[in-house]
Scaffold this motif. Structure first.
Motif, PDB file in Angstrom:
ATOM      1  N   ALA A   1       0.913  -1.173  -0.009  1.00 20.76           N
ATOM      2  CA  ALA A   1       0.057  -0.001  -0.135  1.00 20.76           C
ATOM      3  C   ALA A   1       0.653   1.215   0.036  1.00 20.76           C
ATOM      4  N   ARG A   2       1.787   1.250   0.883  1.00 17.23           N
ATOM      5  CA  ARG A   2       2.913   2.522   0.899  1.00 17.23           C
ATOM      6  C   ARG A   2       3.632   2.516  -0.524  1.00 17.23           C
ATOM      7  N   ARG A   3       4.172   1.528  -1.067  1.00 12.89           N
ATOM      8  CA  ARG A   3       4.684   1.520  -2.386  1.00 12.89           C
ATOM      9  C   ARG A   3       3.893   2.077  -3.328  1.00 12.89           C
ATOM     10  N   MET A   4       2.298   1.826  -3.393  1.00 14.28           N
ATOM     11  CA  MET A   4       1.454   2.370  -4.211  1.00 14.28           C
ATOM     12  C   MET A   4       1.266   3.808  -3.941  1.00 14.28           C
ATOM     13  N   GLN A   5       1.079   4.197  -2.950  1.00 12.15           N
ATOM     14  CA  GLN A   5       1.033   5.579  -2.519  1.00 12.15           C
ATOM     15  C   GLN A   5       2.445   6.412  -3.076  1.00 12.15           C
ATOM     16  N   ARG A   6       3.692   5.652  -3.196  1.00 14.12           N
ATOM     17  CA  ARG A   6       4.794   6.272  -3.675  1.00 14.12           C
ATOM     18  C   ARG A   6       4.889   6.389  -5.066  1.00 14.12           C
ATOM     19  N   SER A   7       4.484   5.293  -5.789  1.00 12.83           N
ATOM     20  CA  SER A   7       4.102   5.407  -7.210  1.00 12.83           C
ATOM     21  C   SER A   7       3.189   6.372  -7.422  1.00 12.83           C
ATOM     22  N   ALA A   8       2.029   6.564  -6.679  1.00 14.26           N
ATOM     23  CA  ALA A   8       1.052   7.570  -7.047  1.00 14.26           C
ATOM     24  C   ALA A   8       1.401   8.923  -6.995  1.00 14.26           C
ATOM     25  N   HIS A   9       2.261   9.302  -5.979  1.00  8.50           N
ATOM     26  CA  HIS A   9       3.009  10.486  -5.906  1.00  8.50           C
ATOM     27  C   HIS A   9       3.719  11.055  -7.068  1.00  8.50           C
ATOM     28  N   ARG A  10       4.631   9.857  -7.576  1.00  7.95           N
ATOM     29  CA  ARG A  10       5.433  10.198  -8.843  1.00  7.95           C
ATOM     30  C   ARG A  10       4.532  10.353 -10.111  1.00  7.95           C
ATOM     31  N   LEU A  11       3.264   9.685  -9.882  1.00  7.92           N
ATOM     32  CA  LEU A  11       2.680   9.824 -11.218  1.00  7.92           C
ATOM     33  C   LEU A  11       1.299  10.892 -11.080  1.00  7.92           C
ATOM     34  N   ALA A  12       1.680  11.375 -10.242  1.00  7.70           N
ATOM     35  CA  ALA A  12       0.576  12.512  -9.976  1.00  7.70           C
ATOM     36  C   ALA A  12      -0.713  11.963  -9.800  1.00  7.70           C
ATOM     37  N   LEU A  13      -0.780  10.908  -9.057  1.00  4.77           N
ATOM     38  CA  LEU A  13      -2.301   9.977  -8.933  1.00  4.77           C
ATOM     39  C   LEU A  13      -2.626  10.404  -7.328  1.00  4.77           C
ATOM     40  N   PRO A  14      -4.038  10.317  -7.092  1.00  3.75           N
ATOM     41  CA  PRO A  14      -4.445  10.367  -5.660  1.00  3.75           C
ATOM     42  C   PRO A  14      -3.671   9.053  -4.928  1.00  3.75           C
ATOM     43  N   GLU A  15      -3.237   9.301  -3.738  1.00  8.36           N
ATOM     44  CA  GLU A  15      -2.771   8.048  -2.598  1.00  8.36           C
ATOM     45  C   GLU A  15      -4.064   7.440  -1.904  1.00  8.36           C
ATOM     46  N   LEU A  16      -4.135   6.210  -2.338  1.00  9.07           N
ATOM     47  CA  LEU A  16      -5.133   5.561  -1.717  1.00  9.07           C
ATOM     48  C   LEU A  16      -4.835   5.242  -0.176  1.00  9.07           C
ATOM     49  N   PRO A  17      -5.409   5.652   0.807  1.00  9.90           N
ATOM     50  CA  PRO A  17      -5.047   5.027   2.306  1.00  9.90           C
ATOM     51  C   PRO A  17      -4.737   3.882   2.284  1.00  9.90           C
ATOM     52  N   VAL A  18      -3.527   3.295   3.323  1.00 13.88           N
ATOM     53  CA  VAL A  18      -3.118   2.262   3.667  1.00 13.88           C
ATOM     54  C   VAL A  18      -4.286   1.321   3.798  1.00 13.88           C
ATOM     55  N   GLU A  19      -5.338   1.949   5.048  1.00 13.98           N
ATOM     56  CA  GLU A  19      -6.300   1.121   5.220  1.00 13.98           C
ATOM     57  C   GLU A  19      -7.369   0.571   4.332  1.00 13.98           C
ATOM     58  N   HIS A  20      -7.785   1.554   3.322  1.00 16.25           N
ATOM     59  CA  HIS A  20      -8.480   1.443   2.196  1.00 16.25           C
ATOM     60  C   HIS A  20      -7.899   0.128   1.093  1.00 16.25           C
ATOM     61  N   PHE A  21      -6.565   0.338   1.173  1.00 17.98           N
ATOM     62  CA  PHE A  21      -6.169  -0.809   0.080  1.00 17.98           C
ATOM     63  C   PHE A  21      -6.179  -2.123   0.864  1.00 17.98           C
ATOM     64  N   VAL A  22      -5.930  -2.049   2.047  1.00 22.70           N
ATOM     65  CA  VAL A  22      -6.159  -3.457   2.763  1.00 22.70           C
ATOM     66  C   VAL A  22      -7.483  -3.931   2.683  1.00 22.70           C
ATOM     67  N   GLN A  23      -8.294  -3.102   3.045  1.00 25.18           N
ATOM     68  CA  GLN A  23      -9.680  -3.302   2.961  1.00 25.18           C
ATOM     69  C   GLN A  23     -10.393  -3.720   1.587  1.00 25.18           C
ATOM     70  N   SER A  24      -9.710  -3.214   0.442  1.00 26.51           N
ATOM     71  CA  SER A  24     -10.063  -3.675  -0.792  1.00 26.51           C
ATOM     72  C   SER A  24      -9.870  -5.066  -1.064  1.00 26.51           C
ATOM     73  N   LEU A  25      -8.663  -5.597  -0.460  1.00 22.83           N
ATOM     74  CA  LEU A  25      -8.240  -6.887  -0.759  1.00 22.83           C
ATOM     75  C   LEU A  25      -9.251  -7.846  -0.067  1.00 22.83           C
ATOM     76  N   ARG A  26      -9.565  -7.431   1.364  1.00 21.94           N
ATOM     77  CA  ARG A  26     -10.567  -8.165   2.244  1.00 21.94           C
ATOM     78  C   ARG A  26     -11.931  -8.228   1.546  1.00 21.94           C
ATOM     79  N   ALA A  27     -12.467  -7.215   1.099  1.00 21.75           N
ATOM     80  CA  ALA A  27     -13.622  -7.177   0.207  1.00 21.75           C
ATOM     81  C   ALA A  27     -13.650  -8.156  -0.973  1.00 21.75           C
ATOM     82  N   LEU A  28     -12.702  -8.291  -1.720  1.00 24.51           N
ATOM     83  CA  LEU A  28     -12.623  -9.243  -2.757  1.00 24.51           C
ATOM     84  C   LEU A  28     -12.661 -10.549  -2.268  1.00 24.51           C
ATOM     85  N   ILE A  29     -11.755 -10.777  -1.442  1.00 24.84           N
ATOM     86  CA  ILE A  29     -11.767 -12.080  -0.922  1.00 24.84           C
ATOM     87  C   ILE A  29     -13.007 -12.649  -0.072  1.00 24.84           C
ATOM     88  N   ALA A  30     -13.766 -11.701   0.502  1.00 24.39           N
ATOM     89  CA  ALA A  30     -15.144 -11.892   1.250  1.00 24.39           C
ATOM     90  C   ALA A  30     -15.994 -12.687  -0.055  1.00 24.39           C
TER      91      ALA A  30
END
Length: 363
Positions: free
Chosen positions: A103-132
């Motif tokens: 999640a934090r690496r994705m935030q760093r990638s987002a910063h470099r590509l001028a994209l919004p940074e998804l919060p870490v907790e939302h990143f993990v929650q998105s994985l849980r939502a799919l596994i559910a």
């Protein structure tokens, strides 16, 4: 662009797939999965807009996307992604490995590509939502896992050159088997001297599709030379990384040395392997490593092992380095495969997780 924390509790609306795979169909597909060819029934999607931030969190049927032909990603490549796995343990539970780091690496990638940074907790929650909804797709065979691919792209239909005001974040999943059939095997590496993967101040440290697109032609050249992978150099002829994996050298005194620069992707698998090596008492150096140092170290016996590492393969011992006018056979040792065994044992719940790296997704 800074992280948007307005959504303290992200709630996913779930739309079940109207024709989800039956248990028999799923078992057939899981019997011998091939990387990136079969996908689960559902996917996650979250929308970001400049005015509202992150909203409309959905779990919906896996299906083709509908994009406006003017979507900014199609013209300016404003896109990033991650790769992470879900593992089924012997008791049936489902875990993932260090998702906060992805999640934090994705935030760093987002910063470099001028994209919004998804919060870490939302990143993990998105994985849980799919596994559910798709947890049954996590295979239980030896060295099998469910590969999760979170990605983000500029979906705004706009041809002006500026950061997009609308962005889509998705997660799809693909069951995968062992990267190497019959155990990890040494790979041969082609030295790319005509092409560069990234440059100083560029996007090399971001996980963005353009870096991988830049590696495809030299990777094809590697195949033409009878090699499995390609390795890149920077402008000072220092070793960078392979097309999709980091590289680590083992010296005779037991020190692990890995290239470091602002144009190299910070591998989570590499960081984990280096920590396990430290736990065993090995010294670790992260610094520039020149091609000359690599070749001279092999010739003198100072380098006793070299290996590549990444999410898909975990560890791949390097058996040969080939250039236009040379082939250097690489010494094969035991440390790389020993570290691989320890790491995968942790991931699959067969060994104690001393560092608290595992996160349960189905609880």
């Amino acid at each position: 662009m800074t992280s948007d924390t307005a959504l303290a509790s992200l709630e996913f609306a779930v739309t079940p797939h109207p024709s989800a795979a039956t248990a028999a169909e799923r078992d057939r597909l899981l019997a011998d999965p091939v990387f990136g060819t079969v996908f689960t029934d559902h996917m996650v999607q979250i929308t970001w807009t400049e005015g509202e931030g992150w909203h409309d969190a959905l779990v919906q049927p896996y299906a083709p996307l509908s994009l406006d032909p003017a979507a900014a990603v199609l013209h300016y490549g404003q896109e990033i992604f991650e790769g992470i796995k879900a593992y089924r343990h012997a008791d049936g539970s489902i875990h993932t490995f260090r998702p906060d780091q992805n999640a934090r690496r994705m935030q760093r990638s987002a910063h470099r590509l001028a994209l919004p940074e998804l919060p870490v907790e939302h990143f993990v929650q998105s994985l849980r939502a799919l596994i559910a909804v798709d947890g049954a797709w996590v295979p239980s065979g030896a060295d099998q896992s469910l590969y999760l691919r979170p990605f983000m792209f500029a979906s705004e239909p706009f041809l002006g050159v500026r950061p997009a005001h609308e962005v889509s974040y998705l997660v799809i999943a693909s069951p995968v088997g062992a990267y190497f059939k019959g155990g990890a095997k040494p790979v041969s590496i082609w030295l790319s001297e005509e092409y560069a993967r990234a440059g100083k101040g560029g996007t090399g440290a971001a996980k963005t599709g353009g870096n991988y697109a830049a590696s495809l032609l030299p990777q094809a050249e590697a195949y033409g030379q009878g090699c499995d992978q390609v390795v890149f150099l920077d402008n000072e002829r220092n070793v960078e990384e392979l097309g999709g994996m980091n590289i680590v050298f083992v010296r005779r005194d037991g020190t692990l040395v890995t290239p470091a620069s602002d144009s190299i992707l910070e591998g989570i698998t590499r960081a984990s392997l280096l920590q396990l090596a430290r736990d065993r008492g090995h010294a670790v150096e992260q610094r520039p490593v020149s091609l000359d140092e690599w070749r001279a170290g092999v010739a003198s016996g100072d380098i006793v092992e070299a290996f590549a590492c990444g999410t898909a393969a975990v560890v791949a011992p390097i058996g040969a380095l080939k250039g236009h006018d040379f082939t250097d056979q690489q010494p094969l040792g035991e440390l790389a495969l020993s570290l691989r065994e320890e790491l995968t044992d942790i991931q699959y719940g067969r060994r104690e997780d001393r560092h608290g790296w595992l996160v349960r997704l189905d609880a």
